[in-house]
Motif scaffolding. Structure first.
Motif, PDB file in Angstrom:
ATOM      1  N   ILE A  80     -40.417 -34.131  -8.798  1.00 31.55           N
ATOM      2  CA  ILE A  80     -39.951 -34.718  -7.536  1.00 31.55           C
ATOM      3  C   ILE A  80     -40.971 -34.410  -6.442  1.00 31.55           C
ATOM      4  N   PRO A  81     -41.451 -35.438  -5.770  1.00 27.93           N
ATOM      5  CA  PRO A  81     -42.425 -35.204  -4.686  1.00 27.93           C
ATOM      6  C   PRO A  81     -41.853 -34.278  -3.610  1.00 27.93           C
ATOM      7  N   ILE A  82     -42.674 -33.463  -3.064  1.00 29.74           N
ATOM      8  CA  ILE A  82     -42.404 -32.506  -1.985  1.00 29.74           C
ATOM      9  C   ILE A  82     -41.535 -31.333  -2.450  1.00 29.74           C
ATOM     10  N   LEU A  83     -40.413 -31.596  -3.105  1.00 32.97           N
ATOM     11  CA  LEU A  83     -39.507 -30.517  -3.542  1.00 32.97           C
ATOM     12  C   LEU A  83     -39.885 -29.931  -4.900  1.00 32.97           C
ATOM     13  N   GLY A  84     -40.806 -30.568  -5.591  1.00 34.79           N
ATOM     14  CA  GLY A  84     -41.161 -30.133  -6.937  1.00 34.79           C
ATOM     15  C   GLY A  84     -41.626 -28.696  -7.018  1.00 34.79           C
ATOM     16  N   TRP A  85     -42.336 -28.214  -6.018  1.00 39.44           N
ATOM     17  CA  TRP A  85     -42.837 -26.836  -6.064  1.00 39.44           C
ATOM     18  C   TRP A  85     -41.689 -25.827  -6.049  1.00 39.44           C
ATOM     19  N   ILE A  86     -40.586 -26.172  -5.374  1.00 42.59           N
ATOM     20  CA  ILE A  86     -39.420 -25.275  -5.353  1.00 42.59           C
ATOM     21  C   ILE A  86     -38.852 -25.148  -6.772  1.00 42.59           C
ATOM     22  N   PHE A  87     -38.749 -26.274  -7.462  1.00 43.90           N
ATOM     23  CA  PHE A  87     -38.249 -26.236  -8.838  1.00 43.90           C
ATOM     24  C   PHE A  87     -39.231 -25.532  -9.769  1.00 43.90           C
ATOM     25  N   GLY A  88     -40.501 -25.591  -9.435  1.00 43.55           N
ATOM     26  CA  GLY A  88     -41.496 -24.841 -10.205  1.00 43.55           C
ATOM     27  C   GLY A  88     -41.270 -23.348 -10.097  1.00 43.55           C
ATOM     28  N   VAL A  89     -40.963 -22.888  -8.893  1.00 43.94           N
ATOM     29  CA  VAL A  89     -40.662 -21.465  -8.678  1.00 43.94           C
ATOM     30  C   VAL A  89     -39.373 -21.092  -9.413  1.00 43.94           C
ATOM     31  N   VAL A  90     -38.362 -21.958  -9.303  1.00 41.15           N
ATOM     32  CA  VAL A  90     -37.097 -21.705  -9.989  1.00 41.15           C
ATOM     33  C   VAL A  90     -37.318 -21.635 -11.503  1.00 41.15           C
ATOM     34  N   SER A  91     -38.145 -22.515 -12.018  1.00 41.83           N
ATOM     35  CA  SER A  91     -38.450 -22.517 -13.447  1.00 41.83           C
ATOM     36  C   SER A  91     -39.109 -21.205 -13.876  1.00 41.83           C
ATOM     37  N   ALA A  92     -40.051 -20.734 -13.079  1.00 43.38           N
ATOM     38  CA  ALA A  92     -40.725 -19.471 -13.390  1.00 43.38           C
ATOM     39  C   ALA A  92     -39.729 -18.303 -13.355  1.00 43.38           C
ATOM     40  N   LEU A  93     -38.840 -18.302 -12.377  1.00 40.42           N
ATOM     41  CA  LEU A  93     -37.833 -17.241 -12.273  1.00 40.42           C
ATOM     42  C   LEU A  93     -36.848 -17.296 -13.442  1.00 40.42           C
ATOM     43  N   LEU A  94     -36.474 -18.504 -13.853  1.00 37.95           N
ATOM     44  CA  LEU A  94     -35.594 -18.645 -15.022  1.00 37.95           C
ATOM     45  C   LEU A  94     -36.260 -18.104 -16.279  1.00 37.95           C
ATOM     46  N   GLY A  95     -37.535 -18.395 -16.418  1.00 36.21           N
ATOM     47  CA  GLY A  95     -38.271 -17.890 -17.572  1.00 36.21           C
ATOM     48  C   GLY A  95     -38.321 -16.373 -17.580  1.00 36.21           C
ATOM     49  N   LEU A  96     -38.587 -15.785 -16.430  1.00 42.98           N
ATOM     50  CA  LEU A  96     -38.633 -14.326 -16.319  1.00 42.98           C
ATOM     51  C   LEU A  96     -37.256 -13.715 -16.586  1.00 42.98           C
ATOM     52  N   ALA A  97     -36.222 -14.308 -16.005  1.00 42.62           N
ATOM     53  CA  ALA A  97     -34.863 -13.800 -16.209  1.00 42.62           C
ATOM     54  C   ALA A  97     -34.453 -13.904 -17.680  1.00 42.62           C
ATOM     55  N   SER A  98     -34.808 -15.006 -18.337  1.00 45.55           N
ATOM     56  CA  SER A  98     -34.487 -15.172 -19.753  1.00 45.55           C
ATOM     57  C   SER A  98     -35.189 -14.117 -20.599  1.00 45.55           C
ATOM     58  N   PHE A  99     -36.446 -13.861 -20.286  1.00 42.83           N
ATOM     59  CA  PHE A  99     -37.210 -12.861 -21.030  1.00 42.83           C
ATOM     60  C   PHE A  99     -36.594 -11.471 -20.871  1.00 42.83           C
ATOM     61  N   ILE A 100     -36.268 -11.108 -19.644  1.00 43.59           N
ATOM     62  CA  ILE A 100     -35.658  -9.802 -19.378  1.00 43.59           C
ATOM     63  C   ILE A 100     -34.310  -9.686 -20.090  1.00 43.59           C
ATOM     64  N   MET A 101     -33.489 -10.740 -20.017  1.00 45.46           N
ATOM     65  CA  MET A 101     -32.180 -10.710 -20.666  1.00 45.46           C
ATOM     66  C   MET A 101     -32.330 -10.635 -22.180  1.00 45.46           C
ATOM     67  N   TRP A 102     -33.318 -11.308 -22.731  1.00 45.45           N
ATOM     68  CA  TRP A 102     -33.585 -11.272 -24.169  1.00 45.45           C
ATOM     69  C   TRP A 102     -33.855  -9.831 -24.612  1.00 45.45           C
ATOM     70  N   ILE A 103     -34.709  -9.123 -23.873  1.00 41.57           N
ATOM     71  CA  ILE A 103     -35.039  -7.730 -24.207  1.00 41.57           C
ATOM     72  C   ILE A 103     -33.802  -6.840 -24.083  1.00 41.57           C
ATOM     73  N   ILE A 104     -33.055  -7.002 -22.997  1.00 44.17           N
ATOM     74  CA  ILE A 104     -31.857  -6.179 -22.780  1.00 44.17           C
ATOM     75  C   ILE A 104     -30.829  -6.413 -23.881  1.00 44.17           C
ATOM     76  N   LEU A 105     -30.608  -7.674 -24.238  1.00 42.45           N
ATOM     77  CA  LEU A 105     -29.626  -7.988 -25.282  1.00 42.45           C
ATOM     78  C   LEU A 105     -30.027  -7.380 -26.622  1.00 42.45           C
ATOM     79  N   MET A 106     -31.308  -7.446 -26.960  1.00 41.31           N
ATOM     80  CA  MET A 106     -31.761  -6.837 -28.219  1.00 41.31           C
ATOM     81  C   MET A 106     -31.565  -5.324 -28.208  1.00 41.31           C
ATOM     82  N   ILE A 107     -31.932  -4.683 -27.101  1.00 46.24           N
ATOM     83  CA  ILE A 107     -31.796  -3.224 -27.006  1.00 46.24           C
ATOM     84  C   ILE A 107     -30.332  -2.817 -27.103  1.00 46.24           C
ATOM     85  N   LYS A 108     -29.464  -3.481 -26.343  1.00 47.22           N
ATOM     86  CA  LYS A 108     -28.032  -3.147 -26.361  1.00 47.22           C
ATOM     87  C   LYS A 108     -27.435  -3.353 -27.751  1.00 47.22           C
ATOM     88  N   ALA A 109     -27.808  -4.445 -28.414  1.00 47.18           N
ATOM     89  CA  ALA A 109     -27.298  -4.692 -29.766  1.00 47.18           C
ATOM     90  C   ALA A 109     -27.758  -3.599 -30.720  1.00 47.18           C
TER      91      ALA A 109
END
Length: 116
Positions: free
Chosen positions: A66-95
């Motif tokens: 999306i023009p103009i707003l696309g960079w915001i979604f890019g940041v959100v995408s990067a944060l989602l990726g980081l959050a998923s990675f962190i949650m993946w590690i935590i879930l494995m450790i807890k299990a």
């Protein structure tokens, strides 16, 4: 918890392996494990969580065009990726520690499905 899973593995290791390959190992373990509720819960939660994150990330990545707003979604995408990675590690450790960490909403749904 020193119960064994259908694989002959310690249930903590089998549950951690359910998270290791995200939804792929989650599906495989969910299909093969019939008895151990702890392992089945981990496998189902892994499958549901990582499929949901894949879909949400795909949608957010699509919105980066999306023009103009696309960079915001890019940041959100990067944060989602980081959050998923962190949650993946935590879930494995807890299990591996033998703790059934229930994610908000998804964890409760998975818990109810496994304990029917």
């Amino acid at each position: 918890m020193n119960n064994k899973s259908v694989f002959g593995l310690n249930e903590n290791l089998a549950a951690a392996l359910a998270y290791l390959g995200t939804f792929v190992t989650g599906i495989i373990i969910l299909i093969l494990e019939k008895e151990n509720k702890f392992v089945r819960f981990a496998a189902l939660q892994s499958t549901v969580f990582f499929v949901a994150m894949f879909v949400v990330t795909w949608i957010v990545n699509w919105l980066t065009w999306i023009p103009i707003l696309g960079w915001i979604f890019g940041v959100v995408s990067a944060l989602l990726g980081l959050a998923s990675f962190i949650m993946w590690i935590i879930l494995m450790i807890k299990a591996y520690q033998g703790q059934a960490m229930k994610l908000p909403i998804l964890g409760d749904i998975c818990w109810e499905q496994v304990h029917k």
